[in-house]
Design a protein around this motif. Sequence first.
Motif, PDB file in Angstrom:
ATOM      1  N   UNK A  48      -4.854   1.031   6.030  1.00 36.41           N
ATOM      2  CA  UNK A  48      -5.731  -0.064   5.438  1.00 36.41           C
ATOM      3  C   UNK A  48      -6.572   0.645   4.136  1.00 36.41           C
ATOM      4  N   UNK A  49      -7.326   1.190   5.829  1.00 35.88           N
ATOM      5  CA  UNK A  49      -8.815   1.772   4.703  1.00 35.88           C
ATOM      6  C   UNK A  49      -8.104   2.593   3.957  1.00 35.88           C
ATOM      7  N   UNK A  50      -7.410   3.967   4.082  1.00 39.19           N
ATOM      8  CA  UNK A  50      -6.985   4.658   3.331  1.00 39.19           C
ATOM      9  C   UNK A  50      -6.436   4.963   2.161  1.00 39.19           C
ATOM     10  N   UNK A  51      -5.550   3.608   2.726  1.00 36.26           N
ATOM     11  CA  UNK A  51      -4.697   3.374   1.596  1.00 36.26           C
ATOM     12  C   UNK A  51      -5.548   2.861   0.484  1.00 36.26           C
ATOM     13  N   UNK A  52      -6.619   2.198   0.516  1.00 34.73           N
ATOM     14  CA  UNK A  52      -7.016   1.394  -0.207  1.00 34.73           C
ATOM     15  C   UNK A  52      -8.161   1.951  -1.148  1.00 34.73           C
ATOM     16  N   UNK A  53      -8.899   3.229  -0.007  1.00 32.77           N
ATOM     17  CA  UNK A  53      -9.872   4.470  -0.566  1.00 32.77           C
ATOM     18  C   UNK A  53      -9.211   5.526  -1.573  1.00 32.77           C
ATOM     19  N   UNK A  54      -7.536   5.679  -1.243  1.00 34.48           N
ATOM     20  CA  UNK A  54      -6.330   6.521  -1.863  1.00 34.48           C
ATOM     21  C   UNK A  54      -6.180   6.367  -3.656  1.00 34.48           C
ATOM     22  N   UNK A  55      -6.058   3.981  -3.371  1.00 34.61           N
ATOM     23  CA  UNK A  55      -5.701   4.033  -4.788  1.00 34.61           C
ATOM     24  C   UNK A  55      -7.011   4.109  -5.197  1.00 34.61           C
ATOM     25  N   UNK A  56      -7.937   4.100  -5.361  1.00 35.34           N
ATOM     26  CA  UNK A  56      -9.155   4.318  -5.619  1.00 35.34           C
ATOM     27  C   UNK A  56      -9.370   4.968  -5.723  1.00 35.34           C
ATOM     28  N   UNK A  57      -9.181   6.062  -4.997  1.00 35.31           N
ATOM     29  CA  UNK A  57      -9.662   7.698  -5.738  1.00 35.31           C
ATOM     30  C   UNK A  57      -8.496   7.648  -6.652  1.00 35.31           C
ATOM     31  N   UNK A  58      -6.988   7.578  -7.270  1.00 28.74           N
ATOM     32  CA  UNK A  58      -6.144   7.454  -7.678  1.00 28.74           C
ATOM     33  C   UNK A  58      -6.630   7.038  -9.394  1.00 28.74           C
ATOM     34  N   UNK A  59      -7.388   6.337  -9.118  1.00 27.21           N
ATOM     35  CA  UNK A  59      -7.407   5.050 -10.166  1.00 27.21           C
ATOM     36  C   UNK A  59      -8.743   6.059 -10.698  1.00 27.21           C
ATOM     37  N   UNK A  60      -9.410   6.606  -9.673  1.00 22.64           N
ATOM     38  CA  UNK A  60     -10.833   7.132 -10.260  1.00 22.64           C
ATOM     39  C   UNK A  60     -10.184   8.010 -10.795  1.00 22.64           C
ATOM     40  N   UNK A  61      -9.325   8.729 -10.950  1.00 20.30           N
ATOM     41  CA  UNK A  61      -9.106  10.407 -11.432  1.00 20.30           C
ATOM     42  C   UNK A  61      -8.267   9.940 -12.567  1.00 20.30           C
ATOM     43  N   UNK A  62      -7.707   8.819 -12.553  1.00 23.47           N
ATOM     44  CA  UNK A  62      -6.894   7.899 -14.061  1.00 23.47           C
ATOM     45  C   UNK A  62      -5.705   9.275 -13.716  1.00 23.47           C
ATOM     46  N   UNK A  63      -5.231   9.386 -12.370  1.00 21.73           N
ATOM     47  CA  UNK A  63      -3.369   9.456 -12.280  1.00 21.73           C
ATOM     48  C   UNK A  63      -2.772   9.450 -13.251  1.00 21.73           C
ATOM     49  N   UNK A  64      -1.907   9.560 -14.384  1.00 23.25           N
ATOM     50  CA  UNK A  64      -1.171  10.014 -14.732  1.00 23.25           C
ATOM     51  C   UNK A  64      -1.040   8.365 -15.483  1.00 23.25           C
ATOM     52  N   UNK A  65      -2.218   8.277 -16.070  1.00 22.83           N
ATOM     53  CA  UNK A  65      -3.478   7.314 -17.269  1.00 22.83           C
ATOM     54  C   UNK A  65      -2.905   5.929 -16.304  1.00 22.83           C
ATOM     55  N   UNK A  66      -3.353   5.589 -14.944  1.00 23.96           N
ATOM     56  CA  UNK A  66      -2.729   4.323 -14.507  1.00 23.96           C
ATOM     57  C   UNK A  66      -3.967   4.138 -13.711  1.00 23.96           C
ATOM     58  N   UNK A  67      -3.985   2.992 -13.356  1.00 23.63           N
ATOM     59  CA  UNK A  67      -4.777   2.106 -12.366  1.00 23.63           C
ATOM     60  C   UNK A  67      -3.663   2.083 -11.500  1.00 23.63           C
ATOM     61  N   UNK A  68      -4.335   1.917 -10.011  1.00 25.27           N
ATOM     62  CA  UNK A  68      -3.332   2.180  -8.933  1.00 25.27           C
ATOM     63  C   UNK A  68      -3.531   1.357  -8.028  1.00 25.27           C
ATOM     64  N   UNK A  69      -3.204   0.368  -7.083  1.00 27.03           N
ATOM     65  CA  UNK A  69      -3.567  -0.761  -6.189  1.00 27.03           C
ATOM     66  C   UNK A  69      -3.185  -0.505  -4.761  1.00 27.03           C
ATOM     67  N   UNK A  70      -3.221  -1.750  -4.217  1.00 25.82           N
ATOM     68  CA  UNK A  70      -2.475  -2.049  -2.577  1.00 25.82           C
ATOM     69  C   UNK A  70      -2.154  -3.080  -2.701  1.00 25.82           C
ATOM     70  N   UNK A  71      -0.758  -3.195  -2.428  1.00 23.60           N
ATOM     71  CA  UNK A  71      -0.474  -4.660  -1.637  1.00 23.60           C
ATOM     72  C   UNK A  71      -0.411  -4.676   0.265  1.00 23.60           C
ATOM     73  N   UNK A  72      -0.706  -5.723   0.023  1.00 23.08           N
ATOM     74  CA  UNK A  72      -1.674  -5.938   1.656  1.00 23.08           C
ATOM     75  C   UNK A  72       0.299  -6.981   1.869  1.00 23.08           C
ATOM     76  N   UNK A  73       0.926  -6.789   3.203  1.00 21.41           N
ATOM     77  CA  UNK A  73       1.671  -7.324   3.637  1.00 21.41           C
ATOM     78  C   UNK A  73       1.026  -7.233   5.314  1.00 21.41           C
TER      79      UNK A  73
END
Length: 155
Positions: A48-73
């Motif tokens: 869970x922590x890794x997914x949150x950090x990965x999404x934040x990292x991708x957003x910070x890098x503006x990967x594909x000029x997009x935001x990234x998020x996490x769906x928790x189920x």
Amino acid sequence: MSKSFQNGITILETLLTIAIISILVAIILPQFSKMKENQVAKNSIGDVASALRSAQSKSLASLDSSEYGVRLESDRVIIFKGKVFSEGAGDNEVTDIISPASISNVTLNGVSATAGDIYFERISGSPSKTGTITISTPSYTRIVTVSATGAVSLN
């Protein structure tokens, strides 16, 4: 006079050995089960922590000029592209939570549920929501916290 000695193990010695081994197994086996459950809980928290950090990292890098998020189920964590989760999106990254662990509660912006979405802003990495994610097993409960700065902490 000759003395006759028989070499071997008596039935009493065999039964005593089996009884001692049985007692030791009965004492030790439950401990291994709890150790395994604790390890599954730790791995799930890490996922869970890794997914949150990965999404934040991708957003910070503006990967594909997009935001990234996490769906928790309850049984999985999904990293998604954009501000809104889409179940069938081809670029979703799914991580399954291994049983007996599960996400038992997601409290984001004060709203408690069994599932939830959080995305991170481009450039700043700020989360759209703050709160806690509770990961539970029958014997353990652990909490992951997402702060207003996007920092992920494990309790």
